[in-house]
Design a protein around this motif. Structure first.
Motif, mmCIF file in Angstrom:
data_model
loop_
_atom_site.group_PDB
_atom_site.id
_atom_site.type_symbol
_atom_site.label_atom_id
_atom_site.label_comp_id
_atom_site.label_asym_id
_atom_site.label_seq_id
_atom_site.Cartn_x
_atom_site.Cartn_y
_atom_site.Cartn_z
ATOM 1 N N TYR A 33 0.797 -1.227 0.000
ATOM 2 C CA TYR A 33 0.000 0.000 0.000
ATOM 3 C C TYR A 33 0.835 1.285 0.000
ATOM 4 O O TYR A 33 0.606 2.196 -0.791
ATOM 5 N N HIS A 34 1.850 1.340 0.881
ATOM 6 C CA HIS A 34 2.621 2.587 1.005
ATOM 7 C C HIS A 34 3.666 2.770 -0.099
ATOM 8 O O HIS A 34 4.369 3.775 -0.129
ATOM 9 N N ALA A 36 2.608 1.992 -3.325
ATOM 10 C CA ALA A 36 1.754 2.041 -4.516
ATOM 11 C C ALA A 36 2.130 0.943 -5.516
ATOM 12 O O ALA A 36 2.238 1.172 -6.723
ATOM 13 N N SER A 88 6.922 5.189 -6.566
ATOM 14 C CA SER A 88 5.893 5.192 -5.511
ATOM 15 C C SER A 88 5.173 6.537 -5.392
ATOM 16 O O SER A 88 4.547 6.823 -4.366
ATOM 17 N N TYR A 90 2.440 7.768 -6.415
ATOM 18 C CA TYR A 90 1.019 7.837 -6.075
ATOM 19 C C TYR A 90 0.673 7.256 -4.703
ATOM 20 O O TYR A 90 -0.485 7.167 -4.343
ATOM 21 N N SER A 91 1.722 6.903 -3.940
ATOM 22 C CA SER A 91 1.459 6.546 -2.536
ATOM 23 C C SER A 91 1.364 7.834 -1.725
ATOM 24 O O SER A 91 0.769 7.869 -0.661
ATOM 25 N N ARG A 93 3.500 8.923 0.056
ATOM 26 C CA ARG A 93 4.144 8.630 1.351
ATOM 27 C C ARG A 93 5.655 8.580 1.205
ATOM 28 O O ARG A 93 6.364 9.289 1.886
ATOM 29 N N GLU A 120 7.306 -3.481 3.795
ATOM 30 C CA GLU A 120 6.880 -3.548 2.393
ATOM 31 C C GLU A 120 8.055 -3.770 1.441
ATOM 32 O O GLU A 120 7.914 -4.486 0.445
#
Ligand code: R2B
Ligand code: URA
Length: 309
Positions: A33-34, A36, A88, A90-91, A93, A120
């Motif tokens: 998740y983090h 993306a 990443s 679009y995370s 983060r 991750e």
């Protein structure tokens, strides 16, 4: 499992990354998740199967700069017509850049932030079937009895009570994970520091704290309930115990990589000497140049490693 049991089951002979979680295999897909990314939505073997080095540092900007720097250092060419992308993005983060066998990723500040990322990234290595990756943290720290600009290679990470493990409450119980870094990697990195270089490189224990202000014995936070004398006594005490520097991620970084059977090292530049003060006073351009120093050392290691292949 206790820390000593853990030592016995230390290495995975084929170099694969150890997940120690039977649930992941049983899941249809694993969403990172983090980052993306996901094992269902992306071909992670195709995208990341050739990774050898994972370099992490606090800020997205620094890790973007490192990506361009390592690209130049190892002579990596991007495919014609393409530019370096934040994988990443679009995370919203973390930032992640890939330059051939090198991943350059921002980890944010503190143990919780780097811990989430490591879960991750370790799973990413597992899904991508990467063998024997080497992880580096290239960061900043406060030195103890060291001039600003000195580079510290961590021998070991300890917490604010000088305990060499990460302690995490899990299901209402405290779990302890040994915070071990690879000794040989630290030695090899130290040997990369040329005497002709214009900065000093030292090795020592790294104290990792949960806070920048009170947790690091600063007198200049919004709160301070100790005297300067008490601060200095504490600094002397940890210094005598072999602590060379203080930062905020090494404990989790060392503990989680070690738990996954991944070799890792922490290389940080001191922004100030904590025996002399608390505020980071060096001018912006000086701080910029200092922050390139751990990058130079790690890039030299990577370059050497690839040249010997
Ligand atoms: C070093 O610098 C940050 C605090 O300013 C923190 O991430 C660390 O470990
Ligand atoms: N990072 C830290 O965590 N502490 C310092 O003193 C400087 C940078």
């Amino acid at each position: 499992m206790s820390a000593s049991d853990e030592e016995i089951h230390d290495e995975y002979p084929d170099g694969s990354v150890r997940l120690r979680n039977p649930n992941i295999e049983l899941m249809d897909q694993d969403i990172l998740y983090h980052l993306a990314l996901g094992s269902g939505s992306h071909d992670l073997v195709e995208m990341f199967g050739d990774v050898k080095f994972v370099c992490m540092g606090g800020t997205p900007k620094r890790m973007e700069q490192f990506a361009y720097y390592i690209m130049e250092q190892i002579g990596h060419k991007l495919p014609a017509g393409t530019t370096l992308q934040d994988i990443s993005k679009y995370s919203y983060r973390y930032s992640m850049y890939k330059v051939g066998p090198v991943l350059s990723i921002s980890h944010g500040m503190g143990i919780p932030s780097v811990g989430i990322l490591l879960h991750e990234v370790i799973k990413l290595m597992y899904h991508a079937k990467v063998k024997d990756p080497i992880f580096f943290r290239i960061g900043t720290c406060g030195g103890i009895g060291l001039e600003g600009g000195t580079v510290v290679i961590s021998e070991e990470a300890v917490d604010g009570l000088l305990r060499p493990y990460l302690e995490l409450p899990v299901l209402g119980k405290l779990v302890q994970r040994t915070a071990k870094l690879d000794k040989r990697l630290a030695r090899d990195l130290k040997s990369m520091a040329e005497p002709s270089q214009l900065f000093e490189t030292v090795t020592g224990k790294t104290m990792c704290t949960y806070d920048f202000y009170e947790g690091q014995g600063r007198l200049d936070g919004a709160f301070c309930e100790f005297t300067e004398q008490e601060k200095l006594e504490y600094m002397e005490q940890v210094h005598k115990a072999g602590v060379a520097n203080i930062e905020m991620e090494s404990l989790s970084f060392a503990a989680l990589t070690h738990h996954a059977g991944i070799k890792s090292a922490v290389v940080c530049v001191a922004l100030l000497d904590r025996l002399k003060g608390d505020q980071v006073l060096a001018p912006h351009e000086v701080l910029e140049e200092w922050q390139e120093r751990p990058q130079k050392l790690v890039a030299r290691y990577i370059k050497n490693y690839l040249a010997m292949k």
